[in-house]
Write an enzyme that holds these catalytic residues in place. Sequence first.
Site, PDB file in Angstrom:
ATOM      1  N   ASP A 182      41.391  34.622  40.560  1.00  0.00           N
ATOM      2  CA  ASP A 182      40.732  35.511  39.581  1.00  0.00           C
ATOM      3  C   ASP A 182      41.698  36.296  39.564  1.00  0.00           C
ATOM      4  OD1 ASP A 182      38.140  36.447  39.262  1.00  0.00           O
ATOM      5  OD2 ASP A 182      38.629  37.517  41.412  1.00  0.00           O
ATOM      6  N   PHE A 223      32.095  41.104  47.579  1.00  0.00           N
ATOM      7  CA  PHE A 223      32.215  40.917  49.414  1.00  0.00           C
ATOM      8  C   PHE A 223      32.594  41.614  49.871  1.00  0.00           C
ATOM      9  CE2 PHE A 223      33.201  36.554  47.787  1.00  0.00           C
ATOM     10  CZ  PHE A 223      31.458  36.076  47.842  1.00  0.00           C
ATOM     11  N   GLY A 224      33.076  42.607  49.229  1.00  0.00           N
ATOM     12  CA  GLY A 224      32.979  44.164  49.956  1.00  0.00           C
ATOM     13  C   GLY A 224      33.102  45.091  49.905  1.00  0.00           C
ATOM     14  N   GLY A 262      35.712  51.541  45.392  1.00  0.00           N
ATOM     15  CA  GLY A 262      35.574  51.105  44.847  1.00  0.00           C
ATOM     16  C   GLY A 262      34.950  48.959  45.522  1.00  0.00           C
ATOM     17  N   SER A 263      33.486  48.883  44.780  1.00  0.00           N
ATOM     18  CA  SER A 263      33.045  47.797  45.684  1.00  0.00           C
ATOM     19  C   SER A 263      32.715  46.685  45.115  1.00  0.00           C
ATOM     20  CB  SER A 263      31.320  48.407  46.006  1.00  0.00           C
ATOM     21  OG  SER A 263      30.660  47.330  46.963  1.00  0.00           O
ATOM     22  N   GLY A 264      33.282  45.379  45.368  1.00  0.00           N
ATOM     23  CA  GLY A 264      32.844  43.668  45.123  1.00  0.00           C
ATOM     24  C   GLY A 264      32.035  43.216  45.627  1.00  0.00           C
ATOM     25  N   LYS A 315      38.915  47.320  53.201  1.00  0.00           N
ATOM     26  CA  LYS A 315      38.052  46.317  52.689  1.00  0.00           C
ATOM     27  C   LYS A 315      37.326  45.877  53.773  1.00  0.00           C
ATOM     28  CE  LYS A 315      38.824  43.870  49.188  1.00  0.00           C
ATOM     29  NZ  LYS A 315      38.427  42.348  48.530  1.00  0.00           N
TER      30      LYS A 315
END
Length: 329
Positions: free
Chosen positions: A158, A47-48, A43-45, A63
Amino acid sequence: MVLQEVERTLCEGCKRRRKEMVFVSIQSGKFIASELQLGRLLGSGGFGSVYEAKFRGERLAIKKLHQGTKNARAAQESFEAEGSILHFNHPNIVRSLATLTLWDDVQCIIMEFAGERNLHNVINDSFEELDRIRRVKFALDIVTALHFAHQQGLAHLDLKPGNVLVTSEDNCKLADFGCCRAVEENSKPSSPTKSNLTGTYAYRAPELLKGESPSTKADIYSLGICLWQMLTREQPYGNENQHVVIFGVVAYQLRPKIKENIAGDETYVNLIKQCWQAEVKFRPTANEIVNELQDMQSESLEFSNETKNKIENQHLSRICVSQVCLQIQ
């Protein structure tokens, strides 16, 4: 049968010990970076990106922080925040094992591998059953993790279904502490300090949307939205404009809609409403919610067992009636 059960228990014990030995090696820093085998993207967000990895035969997650992000300060704050939970060891929190620099000066966080599904995937999968028993169980897992974090003086800030992993054993683990902040354990707001980090607006408490300092009660508001989402299996506020939602939440106490005709879930719905109260002081603590959910869980299991027994008794009655009819004939 007994022998097989003993062998299975011993095997699981060996796996746990091996896993713990790997974790200790990583936490001590006494390993060679080349031993880490980077695998597929999970997965990707913002910031990383998170990748599956292997280390001495054990599955891990790594990460890797994005390089050259527009908000480099926020990315660094997120990395440091993730590092603040390295001492955490809780069954409902994804363990962060080490923060270090690898592969051409890329900042990385090494974590336990807790599975490939998150709660958001489960909610949106029509083939996944999400009845009251499972909902309450998931909620209890999440709030138990929050209670632990709050006891350590940290607010997650969050919390959302995408940041809750669901393991192969169907347990929830709270992940991604990249927005967490140190707060007072008694739920009072922390002293005001400038932060470049923000959570996801649909789950963000109104006091944070107004720019006030965070407290542990901000997580309780987010929990309320998550509980609502598990109940309705809908996206909070649908496709409404972000700025319209934020203004509505802050100025008019806008909340996701709850259908009036939800039968058998009154206590669960009442808990949702308690969690997303506008006034921070009226929201329950994580510990209070743990106790309430434990009561709900007991009631749900009792009701389930009663229903099961009733069905079995009805089935036996039909068999008995059939046998009597056959004897008369």
